[in-house]
Design an enzyme around this catalytic site. Structure first.
Site, short mmCIF file in Angstrom:
data_model
loop_
_atom_site.label_atom_id
_atom_site.label_comp_id
_atom_site.label_asym_id
_atom_site.label_seq_id
_atom_site.Cartn_x
_atom_site.Cartn_y
_atom_site.Cartn_z
N SER A 1 11.96 25.72 37.64
CA SER A 1 12.61 25.57 36.08
C SER A 1 11.65 25.27 35.30
CB SER A 1 13.54 24.31 36.33
OG SER A 1 13.98 23.90 34.93
N SER A 2 11.65 25.86 34.00
CA SER A 2 10.75 25.67 32.92
C SER A 2 10.70 24.12 32.73
CB SER A 2 11.11 26.47 31.66
OG SER A 2 11.22 27.72 32.12
N GLY B 181 11.50 32.41 28.13
CA GLY B 181 9.91 32.11 28.24
C GLY B 181 9.56 31.13 29.19
N HIS C 128 11.81 33.69 37.48
CA HIS C 128 11.90 34.83 36.33
C HIS C 128 11.42 36.08 37.01
CE1 HIS C 128 11.73 31.33 33.44
NE2 HIS C 128 12.89 32.01 33.05
N GLN D 68 26.22 29.85 34.39
CA GLN D 68 25.94 30.86 33.26
C GLN D 68 26.14 32.14 33.93
OE1 GLN D 68 22.20 30.81 30.54
NE2 GLN D 68 21.55 32.03 32.24
O1 PAF Z 1 18.97 31.40 31.30
C1 PAF Z 1 18.29 31.40 30.19
O2 PAF Z 1 16.97 31.54 30.09
C2 PAF Z 1 19.03 31.49 29.15
O3 PAF Z 1 20.18 30.80 28.84
C3 PAF Z 1 19.32 33.00 28.54
C4 PAF Z 1 20.37 33.72 29.43
C5 PAF Z 1 18.00 33.63 28.33
C6 PAF Z 1 20.10 32.70 27.08
O4 PAF Z 1 19.21 32.26 26.05
#
Ligand code: PAF
Length: 303
Positions: free
Chosen positions: A187-188, A33, A39, A155
């Site tokens: 970035s959030s 979120g 995003h 990630q």
């Molecule tokens: O990148 C993110 O926002 C988080 O690490 C994810 C992939 C949603 C997992 O909680």
């Protein structure tokens, strides 16, 4: 079709399985979120490539350490839903922590090597939490494709490995870092920064620009890259601490001595209350600020 919001994991799973049984392709974007244009670029790509787009909004507690920012992580469910709807997202999954981790939960996923270096060395347990929640989300959403930003490069590589190792039938798609007009990676956590800290945070981007200068000058010694990029961070007032500046192989994330196209230069530093990360996938991604590629305006923000 109006956006569908589902809170219950099993209801979400049944809904998504039914769509796949009908023969529809599903693009899935897992998020925590506080949505920004980074995003939205994933939503947009998912929309282009799939019949159905599903997004999860879940601030996953298991990927936060005890002294990290779980309790103050930015949350904006209403704003997020409006953005998702504007981008043509079909389904939003918003579970509670109790629904994702009910009493008795005790199963975790680890990607044993890729979880160790870089952020893994400074955030113990972080990637175990990420791998576990992403596995569960992929089993609930059952997507054809899942989308991740290259800002969280480690990630992305870790999830790619995990999906291959566990034969999860989802294609992993990655997208470039989206930057503000001055180069700060979106970035959030940028929401934590005061205007002055926001200026200091630009040191990360300037460090990467220095790396690009070295690349263009034909410098291939990783130790020189690390020294020079560190210097940019160290010389910037307001950069409180540097977790790492490292050059690694862009696929295995093993350390390299010689830098070239496809290497990764990655950094993490503390500015004000925020821990910020940034990277350059050497010669593969651009650091130039190209509208529609890595800075707004994008198609979705046009009037
Ligand atoms: O990148 C993110 O926002 C988080 O690490 C994810 C992939 C949603 C997992 O909680």
């Amino acid at each position: 079709m109006a956006i569908k919001v589902i809170h219950d994991p099993l209801v979400f799973q049944q809904h998504m399985l039914a769509l796949r049984m009908e023969g529809q392709t599903v693009g899935f974007v897992p998020t925590m979120g506080a949505l920004h244009d980074g995003h939205l670029s994933l939503f947009h790509r998912a929309r282009e490539e799939n019949d159905v787009v599903a997004v999860s909004i879940f601030v996953n507690p298991t990927q936060f350490g005890p002294n990290e920012d779980l309790s103050r992580y930015p949350r904006d469910p209403e704003g997020d839903l409006a953005k998702a709807e504007a981008l043509g997202v079909d389904v939003v999954f918003m579970p509670t922590p109790e629904a994702m981790y009910p009493p008795g939960f005790q199963t975790f996923v680890e990607v044993t090597e890729l979880q160790k270096p870089l952020c893994g060395a400074f955030r113990p347990g972080h990637f175990r939490g990420v791998a576990t929640v992403v596995t569960k989300l992929l089993l609930l959403a059952f997507p054809t494709r899942a989308y991740f930003g290259r800002k969280d490069f480690q990630q992305w590589r870790l999830i790619e490995r995990m999906v291959r190792d566990l034969a999860i039938p989802t294609a992993i798609v990655s997208m470039p870092i989206i930057r503000e007009e001055d180069g700060l990676a979106m970035s959030s956590r940028n929401r934590y920064l005061s205007p002055e800290e926001r200026r200091s945070a630009l040191a990360l981007y300037r460090g990467l620009l220095r790396a690009r200068e070295l690349f263009e000058a034909g410098e291939t010694r990783a130790e020189v890259w690390v020294r020079e990029v560190r210097k940019v961070l160290e010389e910037t007032p307001g950069v409180r601490g540097i977790d790492y500046v490292e050059v690694r192989d862009g696929v295995t994330l093993e350390p390299v001595e010689t830098v070239g196209r496809g290497s990764l230069v990655a950094l993490a530093a503390h500015v004000g209350p925020a821990r910020l990360i940034d990277n350059w996938w050497v010669g593969m991604d651009t650091l130039d600020l190209v509208p529609g590629y890595n800075i707004p305006p994008f198609p979705w923000s046009e009037p």
